[in-house]
Scaffold this motif. Structure first.
Motif, PDB file in Angstrom:
ATOM      1  N   PHE A  30       4.807  -7.117  -6.724  1.00  0.00           N
ATOM      2  CA  PHE A  30       5.653  -5.666  -7.138  1.00  0.00           C
ATOM      3  C   PHE A  30       4.222  -5.073  -8.206  1.00  0.00           C
ATOM      4  O   PHE A  30       3.891  -4.077  -7.959  1.00  0.00           O
ATOM      5  CB  PHE A  30       6.899  -5.616  -8.631  1.00  0.00           C
ATOM      6  CG  PHE A  30       7.741  -4.750  -8.040  1.00  0.00           C
ATOM      7  CD1 PHE A  30       8.212  -3.623  -7.368  1.00  0.00           C
ATOM      8  CD2 PHE A  30       7.674  -3.856  -9.927  1.00  0.00           C
ATOM      9  CE1 PHE A  30       8.652  -2.345  -7.651  1.00  0.00           C
ATOM     10  CE2 PHE A  30       7.426  -2.954  -9.990  1.00  0.00           C
ATOM     11  CZ  PHE A  30       8.196  -2.255  -8.628  1.00  0.00           C
ATOM     12  N   VAL A  31       3.699  -5.742  -8.941  1.00  0.00           N
ATOM     13  CA  VAL A  31       2.502  -5.919  -9.161  1.00  0.00           C
ATOM     14  C   VAL A  31       1.915  -5.575  -8.235  1.00  0.00           C
ATOM     15  O   VAL A  31       0.656  -4.755  -8.800  1.00  0.00           O
ATOM     16  CB  VAL A  31       2.193  -6.644 -10.646  1.00  0.00           C
ATOM     17  CG1 VAL A  31       1.007  -6.047 -11.453  1.00  0.00           C
ATOM     18  CG2 VAL A  31       3.271  -7.108 -11.856  1.00  0.00           C
ATOM     19  N   TRP A  32       0.828  -6.276  -7.910  1.00  0.00           N
ATOM     20  CA  TRP A  32       0.241  -5.897  -6.557  1.00  0.00           C
ATOM     21  C   TRP A  32       0.366  -4.827  -5.482  1.00  0.00           C
ATOM     22  O   TRP A  32      -0.416  -4.478  -5.249  1.00  0.00           O
ATOM     23  CB  TRP A  32       0.411  -7.464  -6.162  1.00  0.00           C
ATOM     24  CG  TRP A  32      -0.110  -8.430  -6.559  1.00  0.00           C
ATOM     25  CD1 TRP A  32      -1.105  -8.786  -7.456  1.00  0.00           C
ATOM     26  CD2 TRP A  32      -0.243  -9.734  -6.030  1.00  0.00           C
ATOM     27  NE1 TRP A  32      -1.891 -10.424  -7.966  1.00  0.00           N
ATOM     28  CE2 TRP A  32      -0.916 -10.912  -7.172  1.00  0.00           C
ATOM     29  CE3 TRP A  32       0.427 -10.360  -4.829  1.00  0.00           C
ATOM     30  CZ2 TRP A  32      -0.484 -11.857  -6.912  1.00  0.00           C
ATOM     31  CZ3 TRP A  32       0.057 -11.713  -4.638  1.00  0.00           C
ATOM     32  CH2 TRP A  32       0.176 -12.766  -6.569  1.00  0.00           C
ATOM     33  N   PHE A  33       2.035  -4.510  -5.603  1.00  0.00           N
ATOM     34  CA  PHE A  33       2.602  -3.965  -4.794  1.00  0.00           C
ATOM     35  C   PHE A  33       2.109  -2.640  -5.053  1.00  0.00           C
ATOM     36  O   PHE A  33       0.839  -0.912  -4.762  1.00  0.00           O
ATOM     37  CB  PHE A  33       3.740  -3.907  -4.467  1.00  0.00           C
ATOM     38  CG  PHE A  33       4.061  -2.000  -3.270  1.00  0.00           C
ATOM     39  CD1 PHE A  33       4.090  -2.223  -2.045  1.00  0.00           C
ATOM     40  CD2 PHE A  33       4.666  -1.138  -4.581  1.00  0.00           C
ATOM     41  CE1 PHE A  33       4.609  -1.150  -1.503  1.00  0.00           C
ATOM     42  CE2 PHE A  33       4.978  -0.472  -3.683  1.00  0.00           C
ATOM     43  CZ  PHE A  33       4.988  -0.265  -2.295  1.00  0.00           C
ATOM     44  N   ASN A  34       2.193  -1.952  -6.252  1.00  0.00           N
ATOM     45  CA  ASN A  34       1.912  -0.823  -6.863  1.00  0.00           C
ATOM     46  C   ASN A  34       0.940  -0.625  -7.209  1.00  0.00           C
ATOM     47  O   ASN A  34       0.211   0.078  -6.989  1.00  0.00           O
ATOM     48  CB  ASN A  34       2.712  -0.849  -8.927  1.00  0.00           C
ATOM     49  CG  ASN A  34       4.208  -0.533  -8.368  1.00  0.00           C
ATOM     50  OD1 ASN A  34       4.621  -0.140  -7.688  1.00  0.00           O
ATOM     51  ND2 ASN A  34       5.088  -1.316  -8.762  1.00  0.00           N
ATOM     52  N   SER A  35      -0.028  -1.494  -7.750  1.00  0.00           N
ATOM     53  CA  SER A  35      -1.703  -1.202  -7.782  1.00  0.00           C
ATOM     54  C   SER A  35      -2.213  -0.846  -6.473  1.00  0.00           C
ATOM     55  O   SER A  35      -3.028  -0.205  -6.588  1.00  0.00           O
ATOM     56  CB  SER A  35      -2.635  -2.389  -8.114  1.00  0.00           C
ATOM     57  OG  SER A  35      -3.912  -2.866  -8.481  1.00  0.00           O
ATOM     58  N   LEU A  36      -1.996  -1.560  -5.159  1.00  0.00           N
ATOM     59  CA  LEU A  36      -2.901  -1.263  -4.108  1.00  0.00           C
ATOM     60  C   LEU A  36      -1.984   0.163  -3.283  1.00  0.00           C
ATOM     61  O   LEU A  36      -2.872   0.956  -3.339  1.00  0.00           O
ATOM     62  CB  LEU A  36      -1.718  -1.997  -3.182  1.00  0.00           C
ATOM     63  CG  LEU A  36      -2.763  -3.526  -2.888  1.00  0.00           C
ATOM     64  CD1 LEU A  36      -2.465  -4.686  -2.196  1.00  0.00           C
ATOM     65  CD2 LEU A  36      -4.114  -3.089  -2.633  1.00  0.00           C
ATOM     66  N   ASN A  42      -4.015   7.928  -4.522  1.00  0.00           N
ATOM     67  CA  ASN A  42      -5.036   8.070  -5.461  1.00  0.00           C
ATOM     68  C   ASN A  42      -6.340   9.472  -4.011  1.00  0.00           C
ATOM     69  O   ASN A  42      -6.896   8.835  -3.838  1.00  0.00           O
ATOM     70  CB  ASN A  42      -6.012   7.584  -6.326  1.00  0.00           C
ATOM     71  CG  ASN A  42      -6.589   8.238  -7.287  1.00  0.00           C
ATOM     72  OD1 ASN A  42      -7.200   9.406  -7.424  1.00  0.00           O
ATOM     73  ND2 ASN A  42      -7.895   7.171  -7.913  1.00  0.00           N
ATOM     74  N   LEU A  43      -6.122  10.634  -4.174  1.00  0.00           N
ATOM     75  CA  LEU A  43      -7.181  11.350  -3.507  1.00  0.00           C
ATOM     76  C   LEU A  43      -8.382  11.171  -4.393  1.00  0.00           C
ATOM     77  O   LEU A  43      -8.992  11.691  -3.511  1.00  0.00           O
ATOM     78  CB  LEU A  43      -6.669  12.822  -4.703  1.00  0.00           C
ATOM     79  CG  LEU A  43      -5.538  13.252  -4.065  1.00  0.00           C
ATOM     80  CD1 LEU A  43      -4.725  14.896  -4.253  1.00  0.00           C
ATOM     81  CD2 LEU A  43      -4.767  12.786  -2.505  1.00  0.00           C
ATOM     82  N   GLU A  44      -8.966  10.636  -4.991  1.00  0.00           N
ATOM     83  CA  GLU A  44     -10.208  10.322  -5.373  1.00  0.00           C
ATOM     84  C   GLU A  44     -11.156   9.306  -4.876  1.00  0.00           C
ATOM     85  O   GLU A  44     -12.132   8.817  -4.593  1.00  0.00           O
ATOM     86  CB  GLU A  44     -10.102  10.656  -7.188  1.00  0.00           C
ATOM     87  CG  GLU A  44     -10.029  11.750  -7.959  1.00  0.00           C
ATOM     88  CD  GLU A  44     -10.821  13.172  -7.311  1.00  0.00           C
ATOM     89  OE1 GLU A  44     -12.342  12.632  -7.329  1.00  0.00           O
ATOM     90  OE2 GLU A  44      -9.937  13.914  -7.282  1.00  0.00           O
ATOM     91  N   VAL A  49     -11.793   2.588   0.497  1.00  0.00           N
ATOM     92  CA  VAL A  49     -10.713   1.930  -0.431  1.00  0.00           C
ATOM     93  C   VAL A  49      -9.115   1.996  -0.538  1.00  0.00           C
ATOM     94  O   VAL A  49      -8.510   0.589  -0.381  1.00  0.00           O
ATOM     95  CB  VAL A  49     -10.936   2.193  -2.320  1.00  0.00           C
ATOM     96  CG1 VAL A  49     -10.069   1.933  -3.563  1.00  0.00           C
ATOM     97  CG2 VAL A  49     -11.993   2.539  -1.910  1.00  0.00           C
ATOM     98  N   ARG A  50      -9.045   3.341   0.563  1.00  0.00           N
ATOM     99  CA  ARG A  50      -7.913   3.531   1.667  1.00  0.00           C
ATOM    100  C   ARG A  50      -7.093   2.685   2.117  1.00  0.00           C
ATOM    101  O   ARG A  50      -6.573   2.337   2.439  1.00  0.00           O
ATOM    102  CB  ARG A  50      -7.069   4.570   1.497  1.00  0.00           C
ATOM    103  CG  ARG A  50      -7.655   5.360   0.120  1.00  0.00           C
ATOM    104  CD  ARG A  50      -7.344   7.112   0.936  1.00  0.00           C
ATOM    105  NE  ARG A  50      -8.185   8.346  -0.038  1.00  0.00           N
ATOM    106  CZ  ARG A  50      -6.407   9.086  -0.550  1.00  0.00           C
ATOM    107  NH1 ARG A  50      -5.604   9.132   0.460  1.00  0.00           N
ATOM    108  NH2 ARG A  50      -6.565   9.610  -1.386  1.00  0.00           N
ATOM    109  N   VAL A  51      -8.161   2.080   3.276  1.00  0.00           N
ATOM    110  CA  VAL A  51      -8.478   1.482   4.526  1.00  0.00           C
ATOM    111  C   VAL A  51      -8.129   0.136   3.982  1.00  0.00           C
ATOM    112  O   VAL A  51      -7.007  -0.964   4.332  1.00  0.00           O
ATOM    113  CB  VAL A  51      -9.469   1.681   5.466  1.00  0.00           C
ATOM    114  CG1 VAL A  51      -9.608   0.227   6.431  1.00  0.00           C
ATOM    115  CG2 VAL A  51      -9.144   2.942   6.049  1.00  0.00           C
TER     116      VAL A  51
END
Length: 104
Positions: A30-36, A42-44, A49-51
């Protein structure tokens, strides 16, 4: 200094999701999921990073879905990824193709 150096860590998180013990996975997924997910939303965040975040989150959700007691969690978490991703790609396409996309 390369501004997107965090992509390496995000990529390794995907490998960790696949290779760690079940106990460790269940205690941290759950921690990893929220970090990813934060990098996806994040629009920045840069495209790389998104891929890489999407790739790693796919690894996480794939492993999560393999356990019968967490399949529903995997589906629920997947829905949290789909809408921000679609929104990002829609905005990105509109930026590149402009009004032609809204006509279609």
């Amino acid at each position: 200094m390369y501004p997107d150096k965090c992509w390496v860590g995000l990529d390794l998180m995907g490998v960790t999701c696949q290779e760690c013990s079940s106990d460790r996975f269940f205690s941290l997924y759950f921690v990893w999921f929220n970090s990813l997910l934060s990098h996806i939303k994040n629009l920045e965040s840069s495209r790389i990073v998104r891929v890489v975040s999407c790739t790693s989150i796919t690894d996480l959700l794939t492993r999560l879905s393999r356990f019968t007691n967490t399949k529903k969690d995997a589906v629920s978490h997947a829905s949290k990824v789909i809408f921000p991703s679609l929104n990002y790609w829609r905005k990105n396409l509109q930026r590149h193709y402009g009004k032609a996309l809204s006509i279609c």
